[in-house]
Design a protein around this motif. Structure first.
Motif: not given
Length: 328
Positions: A25-28, A50-51, A267-272
């Motif tokens: 998830i780096r960058g999120m 950092d996370a 999905s990344d969209a749902d995680i966000q």
């Protein structure tokens, strides 16, 4: 406020063995809408930055033992809008808070009356994004009295409400919290019901409230079960938090759960939505949250002081950085 429930040695071992790859998830970006940083160290701030944690909300809460006078509340509320906000900024994390009288100390009526008198002095301050965390612990008459009064205060101020639901008899306490919020005339879209589990989530969502989930190590709601909830109920009006405090808890619970969600195919969209955007939408109704402010904290200047104090100790050199949130 946290509450740890005992598990068997086998259950603890199984939960500890779950691998989570934070590199995935780096960058999120993450927003933890419930974490008690007053109880945490500077190492925790650094690890959160950092996370990918860029902002957080620190609710006013019970400090582990009863307070004996109103001045201790006044100093605590002042620290949430002062020193702790500064300390967070030194690690590149935007700090907000909610202010309220917690349910445990609502049972001390003489003290509660004095605290209620001072709440209007704090809830209109910059960076206060709601009234919280308030609600029920033992579900007593005095807890109900001050819950109702603080709902009225939030309604008058136009602020969201962050509701602590009880760890004992949770379903009854959650239903009661929602019933009373409606009786006091609150729009459920302005109320975040916290510490949900599988027993409460459906009714909370069906009635139009926000459903927040606290991810604790070795207790009722772990991140594996949170993944299942998102798969079953989707992402609308759902958010997760760490509620990390002075007890056994994990300030990285939000990014770790995000990593597990990605690992399990969400999905990344749902995680966000459940780890960032929904919290902003809910608490942003305060008018106090601007995502543009998060980026301004990338530039850290540890030569800055708050009332003459810094996060540095003797001999440590300030890090003045214009391109990184990493502090050496």
């Amino acid at each position: 406020m946290c509450c740890n429930n005992s598990l068997s040695e086998k259950e603890v071992h199984l939960k500890e063995s779950i691998p989570v790859d934070l590199q995935a998830i780096r960058g999120m970006k993450f927003f933890d809408p419930h974490v008690h940083m007053t109880s945490r160290t500077t190492d925790d701030y650094q690890a959160m930055a950092d996370a990918g944690v860029v902002a957080l909300i620190e609710p006013a809460f019970w400090l582990g033992q009863p307070r004996t006078g109103p001045d201790t509340f006044r100093d605590y509320y002042s620290s949430l809008i002062g020193w702790e906000r500064f300390r967070s900024s030194q690690f590149g994390i935007k700090h907000y808070c909610t202010i309220g009288l917690n349910s445990r100390e609502a049972n001390n009526e003489p003290l509660a009356e004095q605290v209620m008198e001072m709440l209007p002095l704090f809830i209109y301050k910059e960076g206060v994004v709601g009234v919280g965390e308030i609600g029920f612990d033992d579900q007593t008459a005095l807890e109900e009295k001050y819950y109702r009064l603080q709902l009225d205060l939030a309604k008058e101020a136009g602020l969201p409400v962050q509701v602590h639901t009880p760890h004992r008899d949770k379903k009854k306490g959650t239903q009661l919290s929602m019933d009373i919020a409606l009786e006091q005339g609150l729009n459920p879209y302005m109320v975040i019901i916290d510490h949900n589990n599988e027993e409460t989530v459906k009714e909370v969502l069906d009635r139009g409230f926000w459903a927040a989930f606290t991810i604790y190590p070795f207790t009722k709601m772990g991140n594996e079960r949170m993944v299942d909830i998102v798969k079953q109920y989707g992402t609308e009006r759902i958010m997760i938090n760490s509620a990390a405090d002075w007890g056994i808890s994990d300030p990285l619970a939000v990014p770790k759960t995000a990593a597990l969600m990605k690992q399990r195919g969400i999905s990344d969209a749902d995680i966000q939505l459940v780890t960032y955007q929904n919290a902003i939408t809910a608490f942003g109704q305060s008018g106090q949250i601007n995502e543009m402010d998060f980026g301004h904290l990338i530039n850290i200047d540890q030569s800055e002081r708050f009332e003459g104090n810094t996060v540095l100790r003797g001999g440590q050199q300030p890090r003045i950085d214009t391109s990184s949130i990493i502090i050496s």
